[in-house]
Write an enzyme that holds these catalytic residues in place. Sequence first.
Site, PDB file in Angstrom:
ATOM      1  N   GLY A 114       6.456   3.041  -3.872  1.00 35.14           N
ATOM      2  CA  GLY A 114       5.213   3.235  -4.650  1.00 35.14           C
ATOM      3  C   GLY A 114       3.906   2.369  -4.001  1.00 35.14           C
ATOM      4  N   GLY A 116       2.474   2.136  -0.815  1.00 39.22           N
ATOM      5  CA  GLY A 116       1.984   2.591   0.056  1.00 39.22           C
ATOM      6  C   GLY A 116       2.327   1.870   1.513  1.00 39.22           C
ATOM      7  N   LEU A 117       3.510   1.524   1.507  1.00 37.18           N
ATOM      8  CA  LEU A 117       3.984   0.864   2.776  1.00 37.18           C
ATOM      9  C   LEU A 117       5.081   1.823   3.478  1.00 37.18           C
ATOM     10  CD1 LEU A 117       4.772  -2.518   0.908  1.00 37.18           C
ATOM     11  CD2 LEU A 117       2.722  -1.528   2.286  1.00 37.18           C
ATOM     12  N   SER A 120       8.978   6.212   2.663  1.00 39.01           N
ATOM     13  CA  SER A 120       9.657   7.275   2.889  1.00 39.01           C
ATOM     14  C   SER A 120       9.915   7.542   4.340  1.00 39.01           C
ATOM     15  CB  SER A 120       8.858   8.445   2.386  1.00 39.01           C
ATOM     16  OG  SER A 120       7.610   8.537   3.017  1.00 39.01           O
ATOM     17  N   ASP A 164       3.035   7.259   9.928  1.00 40.70           N
ATOM     18  CA  ASP A 164       4.333   6.616   9.571  1.00 40.70           C
ATOM     19  C   ASP A 164       5.439   6.702  10.302  1.00 40.70           C
ATOM     20  OD1 ASP A 164       2.272   6.384   7.669  1.00 40.70           O
ATOM     21  OD2 ASP A 164       3.142   7.405   5.970  1.00 40.70           O
TER      22      ASP A 164
END
Length: 381
Positions: A114, A116-117, A120, A164
């Site tokens: 959670g 933002g890195l 996923s 990502d």
Amino acid sequence: MRLATSLYAASFGSRPGAAASAPGRLNLLGEHTEYNGGVVLPIALERRTAVAVAPARDWAVVSQLDRIPLEIDVPQALRGDWTDYLVGVVRELEAIGAAPLGARVAVASTLPVGAGLSSSAALTVAAARALSQLAGRRLAPAQLLEIAYRAEHDQLGVRRGRMDQTIAALGMRGTALLVELGVGTVVRLPFPGRLWVVETGVSHPPPGDELINQRRRECEEALAFCREWRLGLPHLAQLAPGDLEEVERRLPPPLIPRVRYVVTETARTRAAASALAAGDLPGIGRLMVQGHESLRVDYQYSVPEADLIVQSAVAHGACGARLSGAGWGGAVTVLAPEERAARIMAEVGRDYADRFGRVPDMWSSRAAAGVRREALPAMVG
């Protein structure tokens, strides 16, 4: 890596047969530009997600967060939890004949969830590497990137670009990647320094959240208006700063700041890449601060906690700082002179505690490597 192999042994009572890990990421600049055809400038983090696997007749997964093995049924409907990312990867591997028939899977990570890195993407890229290895297939990083992207985009319906997965698969120690999302090119730039991460303590919205989808819809609507006078315009990011005057004349007022952010952020990211190539860290820092102000005002996706961290870091001598990730929470990236970084970050912690009543989690990272196969320890347990 030992977190994952130890978890595997404790959960399944045996030794894994393969393992891989992939990094999280930070952006120096370039946020919410990926679905607008812009450029991004990320680094891979030293903190990683590791996946340990062994063959089985069916599927069972366990993570360090719950430590309770869960059975999953790949053909059935998604469950709406973290296991969906693994199911998506398995489905995409099956489509190219690179999935095992079944597996036991253990997942462990040093990335905060959670923040933002890109936890996923780290999970899906690492899982794609470990599971394909288990199936006897050696896939190139570019293939792993695509499998991980399709797992999120096609299987889970997460409407994001490939940034990502790109940094998780292609990251290299000591480098940042300038990724031209409109054309798919990647340029490696030296980044020998260290970045600090300050977690706001506010979890960013999950993929598919209405706030994120609303910004994307606004950008799509703005692009449709722009194509009325710029026929064939492929992406908002292809507009130049000089086009903003025309944008202000033609677009509905609520859409103007969204376009202004995308156009100026794309220009800032290109300028930051040039500054990085020249070793101009103060120049990069100034662009980071400008980027944060634009995302706060024009894209409206910051939070008070992030704004305080940015202001405090710059006031105490950091080169620059900005909110990273999907927004509305997550973590702030701080670029500070290494010889003064510890003092600067201590001051940031004090300012944050004075305002919000607690000291934020803070840590640092250099640019790290992308996905890799992990050697298994001789003994697990």
